[in-house]
Design a protein around this motif. Structure first.
Motif, PDB file in Angstrom:
ATOM      1  N   GLN A 119       0.828  -1.208   0.000  1.00 28.33           N
ATOM      2  CA  GLN A 119       0.000   0.000   0.000  1.00 28.33           C
ATOM      3  C   GLN A 119       0.860   1.255   0.000  1.00 28.33           C
ATOM      4  OE1 GLN A 119      -2.883   0.250  -0.808  1.00 28.33           O
ATOM      5  NE2 GLN A 119      -4.354  -0.942   0.321  1.00 28.33           N
ATOM      6  N   LEU A 120       1.891   1.268   0.835  1.00 24.11           N
ATOM      7  CA  LEU A 120       2.760   2.437   0.929  1.00 24.11           C
ATOM      8  C   LEU A 120       3.392   2.764  -0.422  1.00 24.11           C
ATOM      9  CD1 LEU A 120       4.434   4.594   2.377  1.00 24.11           C
ATOM     10  CD2 LEU A 120       6.028   2.791   3.053  1.00 24.11           C
ATOM     11  N   PHE A 121       3.987   1.765  -1.050  1.00 15.74           N
ATOM     12  CA  PHE A 121       4.692   2.002  -2.311  1.00 15.74           C
ATOM     13  C   PHE A 121       3.724   2.214  -3.480  1.00 15.74           C
ATOM     14  CE2 PHE A 121       8.083  -0.198   0.082  1.00 15.74           C
ATOM     15  CZ  PHE A 121       9.057   0.778  -0.023  1.00 15.74           C
ATOM     16  N   PRO A 150       1.651  11.443   3.326  1.00 12.72           N
ATOM     17  CA  PRO A 150       1.011  11.198   4.634  1.00 12.72           C
ATOM     18  C   PRO A 150      -0.096  10.157   4.539  1.00 12.72           C
ATOM     19  CG  PRO A 150       1.313  13.545   4.262  1.00 12.72           C
ATOM     20  CD  PRO A 150       1.593  12.878   2.959  1.00 12.72           C
ATOM     21  N   ASN A 151      -0.896  10.258   3.471  1.00 12.54           N
ATOM     22  CA  ASN A 151      -1.958   9.276   3.243  1.00 12.54           C
ATOM     23  C   ASN A 151      -1.376   7.881   3.056  1.00 12.54           C
ATOM     24  OD1 ASN A 151      -4.014   7.651   1.977  1.00 12.54           O
ATOM     25  ND2 ASN A 151      -5.106   9.514   1.430  1.00 12.54           N
ATOM     26  N   ALA A 152      -0.303   7.788   2.255  1.00 12.05           N
ATOM     27  CA  ALA A 152       0.324   6.491   1.974  1.00 12.05           C
ATOM     28  C   ALA A 152       0.926   5.872   3.236  1.00 12.05           C
ATOM     29  CB  ALA A 152       1.402   6.661   0.906  1.00 12.05           C
ATOM     30  N   LEU A 153       1.612   6.697   4.031  1.00 14.12           N
ATOM     31  CA  LEU A 153       2.217   6.190   5.267  1.00 14.12           C
ATOM     32  C   LEU A 153       1.167   5.698   6.245  1.00 14.12           C
ATOM     33  CD1 LEU A 153       5.066   8.791   5.940  1.00 14.12           C
ATOM     34  CD2 LEU A 153       5.351   6.330   5.580  1.00 14.12           C
ATOM     35  N   LEU A 154       0.115   6.484   6.422  1.00 15.73           N
ATOM     36  CA  LEU A 154      -0.943   6.106   7.359  1.00 15.73           C
ATOM     37  C   LEU A 154      -1.659   4.838   6.897  1.00 15.73           C
ATOM     38  CD1 LEU A 154      -2.502   6.729   9.908  1.00 15.73           C
ATOM     39  CD2 LEU A 154      -3.980   8.272   8.586  1.00 15.73           C
ATOM     40  N   THR A 155      -1.908   4.745   5.588  1.00 16.83           N
ATOM     41  CA  THR A 155      -2.559   3.551   5.042  1.00 16.83           C
ATOM     42  C   THR A 155      -1.687   2.318   5.254  1.00 16.83           C
ATOM     43  OG1 THR A 155      -3.677   4.877   3.344  1.00 16.83           O
ATOM     44  CG2 THR A 155      -3.546   2.501   2.978  1.00 16.83           C
TER      45      THR A 155
END
Length: 217
Positions: A119-121, A150-155
């Motif tokens: 998800q992050l990548f 920020p969205n990617a990290l949190l997800t």
């Protein structure tokens, strides 16, 4: 058989409704192209795949994602994200793990970590490509990545924390609803006495070493 099919259908519908409800609580990021939605409902999709199989998960996820798009709580990027994550889970699972086999938290931990990293990548790279296409410059793509990170990290973090417990809960609910326990036979008609046979991460080499002398090297 008909009763089990009905129960699985009801469970799938309930999971789809839960995915839609979760889509209303996700974190949104404002981009030059509009809002970017957090694909948090995909955690439920992973749980469905682990509990009911990847095929049912795909159907439920596609229908739910389309409804989310109509309701304005998701966009086509979220739909693509769900498809990607289910493909990854399908490659890891390879086939449905029978409900008659116990899976512990540690077995699903690697699945959770891997889906979180995906998800992050995926989110970072995908929105970077969108920015690159729209602006025509690497700087534009980098700007999109900076906005979406920020969205990617949190997800990624939420997937890492939630996939394992949600998957275990989904399997527990499915087993209770279908009245399946360790004394039942699995879907292939084989005995479930060897619980390790249905693990998500299975080292088959150790089993072959006991049967074939050529693996003793």
């Amino acid at each position: 058989m008909k009763k089990q099919t009905l129960i699985k259908t009801l469970l799938a519908i309930a999971a789809g409704i839960l995915m839609i409800l979760i889509s209303f609580t996700g974190f949104q990021t404002i981009l030059p192209t509009g809002e970017a939605f957090m694909p948090l409902a995909g955690v439920i999709a992973v749980g469905i795949a682990v509990a009911l199989g990847i095929n049912i998960a795909f159907i439920v996820t596609l229908v739910s994602a389309i409804i989310m798009i109509v309701l304005g709580t998701a966009d086509w990027v979220v739909l693509v994200d769900f498809i990607v994550i289910l493909i990854v889970v399908g490659l890891i699972l390879r086939k449905q793990v029978p409900l008659s086999i116990d899976l512990n938290h540690s077995q699903l931990l690697w699945l959770a970590i891997f889906t979180g990293l995906v998800q992050l990548f995926f989110i970072s790279i995908f929105y970077g490509l969108i920015g690159l296409v729209l602006t025509g410059t690497p700087t534009g793509g980098l700007t999109f990545v900076q906005l979406i990170i920020p969205n990617a990290l949190l997800t990624g973090l939420l997937y890492g924390f939630l996939v394992a417990p949600i998957s275990l809960i989904c399997r527990w609910v499915a087993r209770k609803a279908l009245h399946i326990d360790n004394n039942h036979h699995n879907d292939s008609g084989n005995s479930t006495g060897d619980k390790q046979g249905g693990s998500i991460i299975v080292d088959l080499r150790s089993a072959k070493n006991k049967k074939d002398p050529k693996f003793q090297e």
